[in-house]
Design a protein around this motif. Structure first.
Motif, PDB file in Angstrom:
ATOM      1  N   TYR A 126      43.925  18.473  -9.150  1.00 11.75           N
ATOM      2  CA  TYR A 126      45.380  18.591  -9.179  1.00 11.75           C
ATOM      3  C   TYR A 126      45.753  20.066  -9.297  1.00 11.75           C
ATOM      4  N   PRO A 127      46.402  20.628  -8.275  1.00 11.21           N
ATOM      5  CA  PRO A 127      46.784  22.037  -8.354  1.00 11.21           C
ATOM      6  C   PRO A 127      47.730  22.269  -9.529  1.00 11.21           C
ATOM      7  N   PRO A 128      47.641  23.420 -10.167  1.00 11.50           N
ATOM      8  CA  PRO A 128      48.557  23.703 -11.275  1.00 11.50           C
ATOM      9  C   PRO A 128      49.973  23.920 -10.758  1.00 11.50           C
ATOM     10  N   ASN A 129      50.881  23.047 -11.129  1.00  5.66           N
ATOM     11  CA  ASN A 129      52.298  23.224 -10.778  1.00  5.66           C
ATOM     12  C   ASN A 129      53.135  22.410 -11.756  1.00  5.66           C
ATOM     13  N   LYS A 130      54.415  22.677 -11.731  1.00  7.35           N
ATOM     14  CA  LYS A 130      55.321  21.969 -12.635  1.00  7.35           C
ATOM     15  C   LYS A 130      56.167  20.974 -11.838  1.00  7.35           C
ATOM     16  N   SER A 131      55.552  20.360 -10.861  1.00  9.36           N
ATOM     17  CA  SER A 131      56.294  19.436 -10.006  1.00  9.36           C
ATOM     18  C   SER A 131      56.515  18.115 -10.731  1.00  9.36           C
ATOM     19  N   TRP A 132      57.181  17.204 -10.020  1.00  8.32           N
ATOM     20  CA  TRP A 132      57.488  15.883 -10.568  1.00  8.32           C
ATOM     21  C   TRP A 132      56.233  15.098 -10.924  1.00  8.32           C
ATOM     22  N   GLN A 133      55.066  15.498 -10.397  1.00 10.83           N
ATOM     23  CA  GLN A 133      53.869  14.699 -10.632  1.00 10.83           C
ATOM     24  C   GLN A 133      53.248  14.973 -11.996  1.00 10.83           C
ATOM     25  N   GLY A 134      53.686  16.037 -12.635  1.00  5.70           N
ATOM     26  CA  GLY A 134      53.250  16.292 -13.992  1.00  5.70           C
ATOM     27  C   GLY A 134      51.773  16.605 -14.116  1.00  5.70           C
ATOM     28  N   THR A 135      51.225  16.330 -15.289  1.00  3.58           N
ATOM     29  CA  THR A 135      49.836  16.707 -15.581  1.00  3.58           C
ATOM     30  C   THR A 135      48.938  15.486 -15.767  1.00  3.58           C
ATOM     31  N   ASP A 136      49.388  14.320 -15.354  1.00  4.27           N
ATOM     32  CA  ASP A 136      48.589  13.102 -15.484  1.00  4.27           C
ATOM     33  C   ASP A 136      47.367  13.181 -14.573  1.00  4.27           C
ATOM     34  N   THR A 137      46.184  13.260 -15.158  1.00  7.33           N
ATOM     35  CA  THR A 137      44.963  13.369 -14.354  1.00  7.33           C
ATOM     36  C   THR A 137      44.334  12.000 -14.083  1.00  7.33           C
ATOM     37  N   ASN A 138      45.011  10.932 -14.462  1.00  8.37           N
ATOM     38  CA  ASN A 138      44.513   9.593 -14.152  1.00  8.37           C
ATOM     39  C   ASN A 138      45.168   9.015 -12.892  1.00  8.37           C
ATOM     40  N   ARG A 139      46.229   9.658 -12.438  1.00 10.44           N
ATOM     41  CA  ARG A 139      46.922   9.148 -11.255  1.00 10.44           C
ATOM     42  C   ARG A 139      46.141   9.508  -9.990  1.00 10.44           C
ATOM     43  N   PRO A 140      46.405   8.804  -8.883  1.00  5.50           N
ATOM     44  CA  PRO A 140      45.759   9.172  -7.621  1.00  5.50           C
ATOM     45  C   PRO A 140      46.190  10.567  -7.162  1.00  5.50           C
ATOM     46  N   THR A 141      45.299  11.262  -6.499  1.00  2.03           N
ATOM     47  CA  THR A 141      45.607  12.548  -5.876  1.00  2.03           C
ATOM     48  C   THR A 141      46.407  12.274  -4.602  1.00  2.03           C
ATOM     49  N   THR A 142      47.469  13.034  -4.388  1.00  3.39           N
ATOM     50  CA  THR A 142      48.339  12.777  -3.240  1.00  3.39           C
ATOM     51  C   THR A 142      48.118  13.816  -2.145  1.00  3.39           C
ATOM     52  N   PHE A 143      48.158  13.335  -0.903  1.00  4.37           N
ATOM     53  CA  PHE A 143      47.935  14.171   0.279  1.00  4.37           C
ATOM     54  C   PHE A 143      49.116  14.015   1.227  1.00  4.37           C
ATOM     55  N   GLU A 144      49.696  15.142   1.633  1.00  2.77           N
ATOM     56  CA  GLU A 144      50.847  15.173   2.551  1.00  2.77           C
ATOM     57  C   GLU A 144      50.350  15.566   3.937  1.00  2.77           C
ATOM     58  N   VAL A 145      50.676  14.750   4.956  1.00  2.00           N
ATOM     59  CA  VAL A 145      50.173  15.027   6.311  1.00  2.00           C
ATOM     60  C   VAL A 145      51.258  15.474   7.285  1.00  2.00           C
ATOM     61  N   SER A 146      52.492  15.646   6.815  1.00  2.00           N
ATOM     62  CA  SER A 146      53.577  15.927   7.771  1.00  2.00           C
ATOM     63  C   SER A 146      54.314  17.221   7.471  1.00  2.00           C
ATOM     64  N   CYS A 147      53.608  18.209   6.934  1.00  2.00           N
ATOM     65  CA  CYS A 147      54.257  19.502   6.666  1.00  2.00           C
ATOM     66  C   CYS A 147      54.589  20.242   7.957  1.00  2.00           C
ATOM     67  N   TYR A 148      53.711  20.127   8.962  1.00  2.00           N
ATOM     68  CA  TYR A 148      53.846  20.958  10.152  1.00  2.00           C
ATOM     69  C   TYR A 148      54.036  20.156  11.436  1.00  2.00           C
ATOM     70  N   THR A 149      54.355  18.888  11.317  1.00  2.00           N
ATOM     71  CA  THR A 149      54.637  18.083  12.504  1.00  2.00           C
ATOM     72  C   THR A 149      55.466  16.878  12.085  1.00  2.00           C
ATOM     73  N   ASP A 150      55.988  16.160  13.061  1.00  2.00           N
ATOM     74  CA  ASP A 150      56.556  14.845  12.795  1.00  2.00           C
ATOM     75  C   ASP A 150      55.510  13.834  13.244  1.00  2.00           C
ATOM     76  N   VAL A 151      54.901  13.160  12.300  1.00  2.00           N
ATOM     77  CA  VAL A 151      53.725  12.340  12.595  1.00  2.00           C
ATOM     78  C   VAL A 151      54.045  11.162  13.518  1.00  2.00           C
ATOM     79  N   LEU A 152      55.246  10.587  13.398  1.00  2.00           N
ATOM     80  CA  LEU A 152      55.582   9.470  14.291  1.00  2.00           C
ATOM     81  C   LEU A 152      56.037   9.953  15.659  1.00  2.00           C
ATOM     82  N   GLY A 153      56.461  11.208  15.743  1.00  2.00           N
ATOM     83  CA  GLY A 153      56.871  11.759  17.026  1.00  2.00           C
ATOM     84  C   GLY A 153      55.737  11.842  18.029  1.00  2.00           C
ATOM     85  N   ILE A 154      54.488  11.860  17.521  1.00  2.00           N
ATOM     86  CA  ILE A 154      53.320  11.950  18.409  1.00  2.00           C
ATOM     87  C   ILE A 154      52.374  10.765  18.256  1.00  2.00           C
TER      88      ILE A 154
END
Length: 352
Positions: A126-154
């Protein structure tokens, strides 16, 4: 539909690259095999022509080694894992302007299965940040795949989103997040996501979407697609957890009325219990993105007047222009109150 599809030799050496080749061939699109692993022929006489050529091109390539070193992407997710770079849409506020080098061609990655397997090494980190995900290290790690494209567009061309959803459906300690402005979701409904993919839709006031979001599905079409993904399987839906990204929020004339109408319509469409959250993102731009956008869209009606904005600097010394503090406070208070009134059990992840 692209007017030109180019495959690099390396991409065709990948089984997934071959699968994309078969999908594109079935659509009777013109296909070229590049002589090397570089994509050429994208430059026109000026930026407008370069933009037009690039936007009409799909390049199927292998992601470079740097793509396997994932970057934090707070507050959206823990890690950024791109299945492609470049977007087929024509949003006049495009956040990719100035952030991706070269012409805005869509590059889809043929070595996606290897990239997905690589993300397993990031599970439980879990990268160090103060985001909404907090510091819970038991939660699943989240991966974002649409930062640089529209995934449904292709997706109809690549099948990349389905590949990701199937993969994360097998992971106990990882979750996938994507966001889109398109509506063709039927191919995703029956996938074994196991609740590990959150499908998010970018929405705006109808007047903003019609004026500034060229080449995308209408707001109503996106809402119907969101409903379809969220409905339980027994009702013909996909049973996905869902999310809304209200963006980019703008204080247009009568903005309260326009955004009230949007929130009311969301409440009418999502009229059943569902795992849902929301992200609120106000419009911002950088000097570099403004320069690029004005070359791409010289007649845009998008307001990018620095004189009525506040300057914000990041830790690297870069500048972006955001709305002034009093405007931000007013809009934030409105959206939080209106959202809570309609969706008390759907958390607001953040305002930015």
């Amino acid at each position: 539909m692209p007017k030109r599809v180019v495959f690099t030799p390396d991409a065709l050496n990948e089984p997934f690259g071959q699968a994309i080749y078969e999908r594109v061939s079935a659509l009777d699109l013109p296909i070229e095999i590049a002589k090397s692993n570089r994509i050429t022929g994208l430059r026109g006489a000026d930026e407008r022509e370069t933009y037009r050529i690039a936007k009409n091109t799909l390049a199927v390539v292998n992601a470079p080694p740097s793509a396997f070193r994932l970057q934090p992407i707070p507050p959206s997710a823990d890690w950024q894992m791109n299945l492609a770079e470049g977007c087929p849409a024509h949003c006049q506020y495009c956040y990719l302007a100035g952030s991706l080098a070269g012409p805005p061609v869509v590059r889809a990655y043929a070595n996606l299965p290897k990239m997905l397997a690589n993300t397993a090494t990031y599970e439980g980190t879990y990268p160090p940040n103060k985001s909404w995900q907090g510091t819970d290290t038991n939660r699943p790690t989240t991966f974002e795949v649409s930062c640089y494209t529209d995934v449904l567009g292709i997706e109809h061309l690549t099948g990349s989103m389905a590949e990701c959803i199937r993969y994360y459906g097998t992971r106990e300690k990882a979750e996938l997040r994507f966001v889109t402005k398109y509506d063709h979701v039927d191919s995703l409904l029956d996938l074994p996501h196991n609740g590990h993919t959150r499908a998010r839709f970018s929405l705006n006031a109808d007047s903003v979407a019609r004026r500034l979001e060229g080449g995308t599905a209408s707001v109503e079409a996106r809402l119907q697609a969101l409903r379809k993904l969220a409905l339980p399987r027994e009702l013909g839906g996909g049973s996905y957890p869902i999310g809304l990204v209200i963006a980019p929020i703008m204080p247009i004339p009568d903005w309260r009325a326009h955004y009230t109408a949007l929130l009311d319509r969301i409440a009418e469409v999502i009229d059943f219990p569902v795992d849902m959250n929301v992200e609120f993102i106000s419009h911002r731009f950088t000097p570099g993105s403004k320069d690029v956008l004005l070359q791409w869209y010289p007649n845009t009606s998008l307001d990018m007047d620095e004189q009525v904005r506040a300057e914000k600097r990041n830790k690297f010394g870069g500048t972006k222009y955001v709305y002034r503090p009093e405007e931000m406070r007013e809009m934030k208070a409105f959206f939080y109150a209106e959202w809570q009134q309609r969706f008390p059990s759907a958390p607001v992840l953040y305002w930015t």
